[in-house]
Scaffold this active site. Structure first.
Site, PDB file in Angstrom:
ATOM      1  N   THR A 135       0.154   5.465  -1.577  1.00  9.52           N
ATOM      2  CA  THR A 135      -0.624   6.591  -0.719  1.00  9.52           C
ATOM      3  C   THR A 135      -0.066   7.814  -1.307  1.00  9.52           C
ATOM      4  OG1 THR A 135       1.627   6.344   0.687  1.00  9.52           O
ATOM      5  CG2 THR A 135      -0.217   5.143   1.322  1.00  9.52           C
TER       6      THR A 135
ATOM      7  N   CYS B  99     -25.043 -16.774 -15.423  1.00 13.24           N
ATOM      8  CA  CYS B  99     -25.642 -17.933 -14.869  1.00 13.24           C
ATOM      9  C   CYS B  99     -26.307 -17.546 -13.453  1.00 13.24           C
ATOM     10  CB  CYS B  99     -24.234 -18.732 -14.221  1.00 13.24           C
ATOM     11  SG  CYS B  99     -23.338 -17.851 -13.281  1.00 13.24           S
TER      12      CYS B  99
ATOM     13  N   SER C 190       5.486  -1.994   1.874  1.00 10.33           N
ATOM     14  CA  SER C 190       4.642  -3.184   2.324  1.00 10.33           C
ATOM     15  C   SER C 190       5.381  -3.306   3.916  1.00 10.33           C
ATOM     16  CB  SER C 190       4.792  -4.590   1.743  1.00 10.33           C
ATOM     17  OG  SER C 190       4.244  -5.775   2.295  1.00 10.33           O
TER      18      SER C 190
ATOM     19  N   ALA D 242       0.791  -1.062  -0.086  1.00  8.99           N
ATOM     20  CA  ALA D 242      -0.143  -0.023  -0.034  1.00  8.99           C
ATOM     21  C   ALA D 242       0.719   1.304   0.081  1.00  8.99           C
ATOM     22  CB  ALA D 242      -0.939   0.049   1.209  1.00  8.99           C
TER      23      ALA D 242
ATOM     24  N   PHE E 121      -4.111   0.808   5.058  1.00 12.11           N
ATOM     25  CA  PHE E 121      -5.107  -0.087   5.692  1.00 12.11           C
ATOM     26  C   PHE E 121      -4.817   0.028   7.097  1.00 12.11           C
ATOM     27  CE2 PHE E 121      -4.321  -2.373   1.855  1.00 12.11           C
ATOM     28  CZ  PHE E 121      -5.633  -2.881   1.500  1.00 12.11           C
TER      29      PHE E 121
ATOM     30  N   CYS F 135     -19.382 -18.674 -12.373  1.00  9.63           N
ATOM     31  CA  CYS F 135     -18.877 -18.998 -13.862  1.00  9.63           C
ATOM     32  C   CYS F 135     -17.628 -18.187 -14.076  1.00  9.63           C
ATOM     33  CB  CYS F 135     -20.057 -18.947 -14.770  1.00  9.63           C
ATOM     34  SG  CYS F 135     -20.415 -17.170 -15.177  1.00  9.63           S
TER      35      CYS F 135
ATOM     36  N   ILE G  84       8.983   6.889  -0.257  1.00 10.92           N
ATOM     37  CA  ILE G  84       9.258   5.920  -1.404  1.00 10.92           C
ATOM     38  C   ILE G  84       9.309   6.891  -2.901  1.00 10.92           C
ATOM     39  CG2 ILE G  84       7.851   4.366  -2.879  1.00 10.92           C
ATOM     40  CD1 ILE G  84       6.761   3.225  -0.218  1.00 10.92           C
TER      41      ILE G  84
ATOM     42  N   ASP H 129      -5.349  -1.614  -6.427  1.00  8.85           N
ATOM     43  CA  ASP H 129      -5.771  -0.484  -7.297  1.00  8.85           C
ATOM     44  C   ASP H 129      -5.382  -0.186  -8.812  1.00  8.85           C
ATOM     45  OD1 ASP H 129      -2.905   0.232  -7.473  1.00  8.85           O
ATOM     46  OD2 ASP H 129      -2.831   1.072  -5.434  1.00  8.85           O
TER      47      ASP H 129
ATOM     48  N   HIS I 208      -3.664 -10.025  -4.558  1.00  6.79           N
ATOM     49  CA  HIS I 208      -5.016  -9.709  -4.004  1.00  6.79           C
ATOM     50  C   HIS I 208      -6.090  -9.433  -4.652  1.00  6.79           C
ATOM     51  CE1 HIS I 208      -2.619  -9.290  -0.033  1.00  6.79           C
ATOM     52  NE2 HIS I 208      -2.543 -10.485  -0.081  1.00  6.79           N
TER      53      HIS I 208
END
Length: 252
Positions: free
Chosen positions: A33, A162, A200, A29, A40, A137, A243, A109, A126
């Site tokens: 950001t 379906c 992470s 995540a 989370f 289906c 980051i 995302d 995920h």
């Protein structure tokens, strides 16, 4: 080695990238950001207000399916217009250069795709929150279509093919991890010589096992995160800081 200074961090990372032939990124995540996508665990995270419905409840109770979709659309209203950030573009550039073979991501995302990375280089552990699938289906349903029908009726969506339950194409708590994605991630990790764990917390398993798998196969491990992680002691290099700031030079 833990590096906190941005200049030092960029230099140390550049040296490792230059020495490597097959880089794999593992993103969480934290890389999104700066794009307006909430993580989370922050104190005021909207994920705490709109907690995901566990998979068993989703499957067993139609009222829970309706609530899951209400929460999904509330979150979409917060970040569905997010665009890739500097970190996404840096990884996209490394893929384009042929230095990075795969991006394994915990994120749902779609920002790696929007940064220009082809699906063949992205492994989503995920799932993806930008579309939905029928759990019976497997038919793909577009989120805009699902939302229009849901807001018109208030009823949990059913498959037009379906009649099965339709769910956002994400992996919920209690839902089995996608077998194909896990196999691809395992194979990519074993083949790399540099593993970059970016943004992470490295506490959610089985996904967080991949950095250790990389080190077991003699790859160098770099952890780039704003906060300490449980695997920092296993890393060859720990970069602590923003980051986007650290990765920005690698975007071009």
């Amino acid at each position: 080695m833990i590096v906190n200074q941005i200049g030092e961090a960029r230099t140390a990372l550049h040296e490792l990238i230059e020495q490597s032939e097959n880089i794999v990124a593992f993103t969480g995540a934290g890389i999104s950001t700066e794009c307006g996508v909430p993580d989370f665990r922050s104190k005021d995270s909207p994920w705490l207000r709109y907690k995901p419905i566990e998979f068993d409840l989703f499957m067993s109770d139609v009222l829970m399916r309706e609530e899951a979709w209400r929460r999904k659309f509330a979150l979409d209203d917060i970040y569905s217009m997010a665009q890739p950030g500097r970190g996404h573009y840096a990884l996209a550039n490394l893929v384009r250069q042929g230095k990075m073979s795969s991006i394994i991501t915990q994120n749902i995302d779609n920002l790696h795709q929007l940064s220009g990375v082809d699906d063949e280089h992205i492994i989503e552990l995920h799932g993806n929150g930008t579309y939905a699938t029928c759990l019976s289906c497997g038919l793909r349903h577009e989120i805009a279509d699902v939302r229009r029908a849901f807001e018109a009726s208030g009823a949990a969506p059913e498959c037009r093919s379906c009649g099965g339950p339709v769910k956002s194409a994400t992996i919920s708590f209690g839902q089995a991890m996608p077998e194909e994605a896990m196999q691809k991630a395992h194979k990519a990790t074993q083949a790399c010589d540099l593993f970059l764990a970016i943004g992470s917390s490295l506490v959610v398993y089985p996904a967080a096992a991949f950095p250790l798998l990389a080190t077991q196969n003699q790859a160098r491990l770099v952890i780039l995160n704003g906060e300490p992680t449980p695997l920092d002691s296993e890393a060859d290099l720990v970069l602590r800081g923003d980051i986007g700031d650290i990765l920005e030079p690698f975007a071009s």
